[in-house]
Design an enzyme around this catalytic site. Sequence first.
Site, PDB file in Angstrom:
ATOM      1  N   ARG A 141       0.773  -1.228  -0.205  1.00 14.71           N
ATOM      2  CA  ARG A 141      -0.130   0.155  -0.127  1.00 14.71           C
ATOM      3  C   ARG A 141       0.980   1.301  -0.235  1.00 14.71           C
ATOM      4  NH1 ARG A 141      -2.126  -1.367   5.570  1.00 14.71           N
ATOM      5  NH2 ARG A 141      -0.255  -2.284   5.416  1.00 14.71           N
ATOM      6  N   GLU A 142       0.560   1.933  -0.880  1.00 10.37           N
ATOM      7  CA  GLU A 142       1.104   3.273   0.123  1.00 10.37           C
ATOM      8  C   GLU A 142       0.367   3.695   1.042  1.00 10.37           C
ATOM      9  OE1 GLU A 142       0.558   6.181  -3.986  1.00 10.37           O
ATOM     10  OE2 GLU A 142       0.524   4.365  -5.480  1.00 10.37           O
ATOM     11  N   PHE A 159     -10.283  -2.534   7.280  1.00 10.95           N
ATOM     12  CA  PHE A 159     -10.867  -2.324   6.219  1.00 10.95           C
ATOM     13  C   PHE A 159     -11.930  -1.302   6.025  1.00 10.95           C
ATOM     14  CE2 PHE A 159      -8.104  -1.229   2.036  1.00 10.95           C
ATOM     15  CZ  PHE A 159      -7.238  -1.530   2.419  1.00 10.95           C
ATOM     16  N   CYS A 177      -5.013   2.633  -7.528  1.00 10.35           N
ATOM     17  CA  CYS A 177      -5.991   0.889  -8.314  1.00 10.35           C
ATOM     18  C   CYS A 177      -6.781   0.251  -7.896  1.00 10.35           C
ATOM     19  CB  CYS A 177      -4.569  -0.371  -7.167  1.00 10.35           C
ATOM     20  SG  CYS A 177      -2.681   0.763  -7.630  1.00 10.35           S
ATOM     21  N   LYS A 211      -8.940   1.379 -11.256  1.00 11.89           N
ATOM     22  CA  LYS A 211      -9.280   0.667 -11.915  1.00 11.89           C
ATOM     23  C   LYS A 211      -8.729  -0.219 -12.348  1.00 11.89           C
ATOM     24  CE  LYS A 211      -4.194   0.493 -11.898  1.00 11.89           C
ATOM     25  NZ  LYS A 211      -3.575  -0.719 -11.916  1.00 11.89           N
ATOM     26  N   LYS A 262      -5.026   9.484   0.444  1.00 10.41           N
ATOM     27  CA  LYS A 262      -5.421   8.315   1.486  1.00 10.41           C
ATOM     28  C   LYS A 262      -3.871   9.209   1.835  1.00 10.41           C
ATOM     29  CE  LYS A 262      -3.074   4.766   2.028  1.00 10.41           C
ATOM     30  NZ  LYS A 262      -2.543   3.473   2.394  1.00 10.41           N
TER      31      LYS A 262
HETATM   32  P1  NAD Z   1       4.120   4.822 -12.117  1.00  8.12           P
HETATM   33  O1  NAD Z   1       3.047   5.337 -12.702  1.00  8.12           O
HETATM   34  O2  NAD Z   1       4.382   5.062 -10.240  1.00  8.12           O
HETATM   35  O3  NAD Z   1       5.108   4.303 -11.874  1.00  8.12           O
HETATM   36  C1  NAD Z   1       5.454   3.489 -13.364  1.00  8.12           C
HETATM   37  C2  NAD Z   1       7.088   3.755 -13.959  1.00  8.12           C
HETATM   38  O4  NAD Z   1       7.331   2.683 -15.149  1.00  8.12           O
HETATM   39  C3  NAD Z   1       6.890   5.454 -14.405  1.00  8.12           C
HETATM   40  O5  NAD Z   1       7.915   5.845 -13.631  1.00  8.12           O
HETATM   41  C4  NAD Z   1       7.375   5.206 -15.765  1.00  8.12           C
HETATM   42  O6  NAD Z   1       8.030   5.971 -16.390  1.00  8.12           O
HETATM   43  C5  NAD Z   1       8.129   3.536 -16.380  1.00  8.12           C
HETATM   44  N1  NAD Z   1       7.773   2.853 -17.644  1.00  8.12           N
HETATM   45  C6  NAD Z   1       6.579   3.730 -17.843  1.00  8.12           C
HETATM   46  N2  NAD Z   1       6.892   2.708 -19.579  1.00  8.12           N
HETATM   47  C7  NAD Z   1       8.797   2.548 -19.195  1.00  8.12           C
HETATM   48  C8  NAD Z   1       8.782   1.459 -20.260  1.00  8.12           C
HETATM   49  N3  NAD Z   1       9.362   1.480 -21.448  1.00  8.12           N
HETATM   50  N4  NAD Z   1      10.519   1.543 -19.762  1.00  8.12           N
HETATM   51  C9  NAD Z   1      11.200   1.766 -18.117  1.00  8.12           C
HETATM   52  N5  NAD Z   1       9.886   2.201 -17.611  1.00  8.12           N
HETATM   53  C10 NAD Z   1       8.905   3.053 -18.365  1.00  8.12           C
HETATM   54  O7  NAD Z   1       3.016   3.231 -11.470  1.00  8.12           O
HETATM   55  P2  NAD Z   1       3.095   2.559  -9.994  1.00  8.12           P
HETATM   56  O8  NAD Z   1       2.550   3.419  -9.742  1.00  8.12           O
HETATM   57  O9  NAD Z   1       4.312   1.998  -9.380  1.00  8.12           O
HETATM   58  O10 NAD Z   1       2.355   0.939 -10.556  1.00  8.12           O
HETATM   59  C11 NAD Z   1       3.199   0.598 -11.027  1.00  8.12           C
HETATM   60  C12 NAD Z   1       2.656  -0.657 -11.888  1.00  8.12           C
HETATM   61  O11 NAD Z   1       2.010  -2.432 -10.170  1.00  8.12           O
HETATM   62  C13 NAD Z   1       0.986  -0.846 -11.989  1.00  8.12           C
HETATM   63  O12 NAD Z   1      -0.098  -2.122 -12.581  1.00  8.12           O
HETATM   64  C14 NAD Z   1      -0.330  -1.015 -10.272  1.00  8.12           C
HETATM   65  O13 NAD Z   1      -1.252  -1.427 -10.538  1.00  8.12           O
HETATM   66  C15 NAD Z   1       0.858  -2.164  -9.758  1.00  8.12           C
HETATM   67  N6  NAD Z   1       0.698  -1.951  -8.371  1.00  8.12           N
HETATM   68  C16 NAD Z   1       0.933  -0.365  -7.763  1.00  8.12           C
HETATM   69  C17 NAD Z   1       0.693  -0.310  -6.351  1.00  8.12           C
HETATM   70  C18 NAD Z   1       0.236   0.605  -6.187  1.00  8.12           C
HETATM   71  O14 NAD Z   1       0.716   1.418  -4.669  1.00  8.12           O
HETATM   72  N7  NAD Z   1       0.976   1.920  -6.595  1.00  8.12           N
HETATM   73  C19 NAD Z   1       0.372  -0.928  -5.686  1.00  8.12           C
HETATM   74  C20 NAD Z   1       0.580  -2.397  -5.848  1.00  8.12           C
HETATM   75  C21 NAD Z   1       0.293  -2.891  -7.541  1.00  8.12           C
HETATM   76  C1  UGA Z   2      -4.316  -0.418  -2.534  1.00  8.43           C
HETATM   77  C2  UGA Z   2      -4.414  -2.316  -1.506  1.00  8.43           C
HETATM   78  O1  UGA Z   2      -4.496  -2.102  -0.189  1.00  8.43           O
HETATM   79  C3  UGA Z   2      -2.570  -2.912  -2.112  1.00  8.43           C
HETATM   80  O2  UGA Z   2      -2.740  -3.890  -1.383  1.00  8.43           O
HETATM   81  C4  UGA Z   2      -2.526  -2.738  -3.410  1.00  8.43           C
HETATM   82  O3  UGA Z   2      -0.975  -3.313  -3.701  1.00  8.43           O
HETATM   83  C5  UGA Z   2      -2.355  -0.970  -3.934  1.00  8.43           C
HETATM   84  O4  UGA Z   2      -3.493  -1.291  -3.560  1.00  8.43           O
HETATM   85  C6  UGA Z   2      -2.409  -0.637  -5.674  1.00  8.43           C
HETATM   86  O5  UGA Z   2      -3.101  -2.714  -6.499  1.00  8.43           O
HETATM   87  O6  UGA Z   2      -1.849  -0.630  -5.739  1.00  8.43           O
HETATM   88  P1  UGA Z   2      -3.318   1.276  -1.644  1.00  8.43           P
HETATM   89  O7  UGA Z   2      -4.395   2.151  -2.818  1.00  8.43           O
HETATM   90  O8  UGA Z   2      -2.222   2.200  -1.971  1.00  8.43           O
HETATM   91  O9  UGA Z   2      -3.174  -0.073  -1.342  1.00  8.43           O
HETATM   92  O10 UGA Z   2      -4.075   2.037  -0.335  1.00  8.43           O
HETATM   93  P2  UGA Z   2      -5.154   1.271   0.769  1.00  8.43           P
HETATM   94  O11 UGA Z   2      -5.202   1.636   2.085  1.00  8.43           O
HETATM   95  O12 UGA Z   2      -5.962   0.480   0.237  1.00  8.43           O
HETATM   96  O13 UGA Z   2      -6.003   2.760   0.421  1.00  8.43           O
HETATM   97  C7  UGA Z   2      -7.328   2.786  -0.484  1.00  8.43           C
HETATM   98  C8  UGA Z   2      -8.196   3.893  -1.029  1.00  8.43           C
HETATM   99  O14 UGA Z   2      -9.430   3.266   0.114  1.00  8.43           O
HETATM  100  C9  UGA Z   2      -7.603   5.302  -0.206  1.00  8.43           C
HETATM  101  O15 UGA Z   2      -8.643   6.244  -0.984  1.00  8.43           O
HETATM  102  C10 UGA Z   2      -8.667   5.066   1.100  1.00  8.43           C
HETATM  103  O16 UGA Z   2      -8.475   6.106   1.781  1.00  8.43           O
HETATM  104  C11 UGA Z   2      -9.505   4.390   0.877  1.00  8.43           C
HETATM  105  N1  UGA Z   2     -10.178   3.510   2.513  1.00  8.43           N
HETATM  106  C12 UGA Z   2      -9.042   2.725   3.341  1.00  8.43           C
HETATM  107  C13 UGA Z   2     -11.229   3.360   2.788  1.00  8.43           C
HETATM  108  O17 UGA Z   2     -11.903   4.514   2.991  1.00  8.43           O
HETATM  109  N2  UGA Z   2     -11.466   2.997   4.153  1.00  8.43           N
HETATM  110  C14 UGA Z   2     -10.703   2.083   5.060  1.00  8.43           C
HETATM  111  O18 UGA Z   2     -10.969   1.095   5.352  1.00  8.43           O
HETATM  112  C15 UGA Z   2      -9.340   1.618   3.832  1.00  8.43           C
END
Ligand code: NAD
Ligand code: UGA
Length: 437
Positions: free
Chosen positions: A155-156, A253, A264, A267, A325
């Site tokens: 999670r972020e 949650f 996430c 989408k 968040k």
């Molecule tokens: P992001 O947008 O923060 O980062 C993506 C990076 O990929 C960017 O820095 C971009 O410049 C780079 N990029 C794009 N095309 C490229 C290429 N051809 N070669 C090299 N680099 C390239 O995305 P994110 O939030 O880190 O998410 C990445 C994936 O992980 C997504 O599929 C997302 O759903 C998944 N995910 C995200 C989270 C989250 O908390 N953000 C958690 C779990 C899974």
């Molecule tokens: C979420 C999942 O929790 C991660 O496990 C997953 O890896 C990630 O998506 C991903 O695939 O990107 P994230 O989106 O970073 O993580 O943050 P969450 O803590 O899950 O919160 C998501 C949203 O739900 C936020 O807007 C938060 O405020 C909201 N939320 C969360 C609520 O409104 N109520 C809750 O009880 C928990």
Amino acid sequence: MKNITIIGTGYVGLVTGVGLSEFGNKVICVDINNDKILKLNAGEVPIYEPGLEEIIQRNVQNNRLFFSSDISSSIKKSEVIIIAVGTPKSDTGDADMQYIYSVVKTIEENLNGYKVICTKSTVPIGTGKNITKILKNNFKEDFDFNYVSNPEFLREGSAVKDFLWPDRIIIGTGSLIAYDIMCDVYRSLYINKNPISHTSVETAEMIKYASNSFLALKISYINEIANLCELVDADIHDVASAMGKDGRISDKFLHPGPGFGGSCFPKDLESLLAISNGYGVKMNTLTAAIKANREQKKHMCNKLEKLIAGGIKDKEIAILGLAFKANTDDIRESSSIDMINFILSKGGNIRAYDPIANHSMAKIFPDISYFQDVYEAVNKADALIVMTEWNEFRALDLKKIRNIMDGKFILDTRNIMNMKELSSLGFVYDNVGRFKI
Ligand code: NAD
Ligand code: UGA
């Protein structure tokens, strides 16, 4: 311990790279965004993530973590290639796969001996099969490469902790060689406890969507229960906490709020819906969770309009919290965006404050006023809205705020303010699903 290249140095790629180097691997994080790489090489961290800077420094100093724009040579030097580029929502709701397939092409061009090709990005079920098919045009499976799906659950805001102490690691692959290599990548984790599950590629891809969708569904559910609580004189905090004591439900949650945001949940729900539609399968629960979330965001705007006597037009409204968040600078799909648009559409003026995310929101709304201090933002405001649950907002000096605000209206969309104190100071307030004092 392995030589690894992580392609994509965003929220997931950077934390993964840093985490895997902390586990003892030698990791190169690469990105097409040269600015990002330049910053990282200059010791700057391009995202706000608590605890990240410190472990970056440690692993760079220990020569286990590198940042590079030279994607080709990094791939050539590594045994494990991890894809962590974005998979944003396309206009149809499907995941936009252009970044993934562009990376696959780059990998194809630079495959120079056996490598594990691993996807960490969240990708539609069947993507692994497609990537394997593409690579098999020119290379031999088991000999030149094996494919692994290794979805990420961090999670972020708590990404470092989530990555270093995960509940589970999913390794989806049909290859025992690749499975062993990935176990080695995560070896430090399972010395004491083994969180690893070995699944098929498709099962791993599905686990990721099913998990995110379930969590989002849980939030939409508690938000709707909270809305009903308000009408029947029940209190959502007591309801959620009692529900959470049932181990089958759990209290995680179940916090009501302004609707979920982030890069996430929104989408991934749409993407799973598009996948199921593609197979002719109706997923009513997903459709409902998406709709409920949209309505929750609107519901917060309606609450504000009802709360402010005399309407929103020409009012000065302080918005505290812009990130989707707490503990992140990410504003993707943040409910604050809906709130800002609503206030602007009604002719109100915005005084925005976020401890970290002002600069991110300024890219979308360059013309609203941003403040560096919470009390400056609320100074002379007619109304105040808490949109993000930053700790700073839990400990506000409400007496001071009452004195410096022109108006007395407060909307607490995160239920973090003390209702007793708000009442005693004469604020007119609203929140989500609470029994008002
Ligand atoms: P992001 O947008 O923060 O980062 C993506 C990076 O990929 C960017 O820095 C971009 O410049 C780079 N990029 C794009 N095309 C490229 C290429 N051809 N070669 C090299 N680099 C390239 O995305 P994110 O939030 O880190 O998410 C990445 C994936 O992980 C997504 O599929 C997302 O759903 C998944 N995910 C995200 C989270 C989250 O908390 N953000 C958690 C779990 C899974
Ligand atoms: C979420 C999942 O929790 C991660 O496990 C997953 O890896 C990630 O998506 C991903 O695939 O990107 P994230 O989106 O970073 O993580 O943050 P969450 O803590 O899950 O919160 C998501 C949203 O739900 C936020 O807007 C938060 O405020 C909201 N939320 C969360 C609520 O409104 N109520 C809750 O009880 C928990």
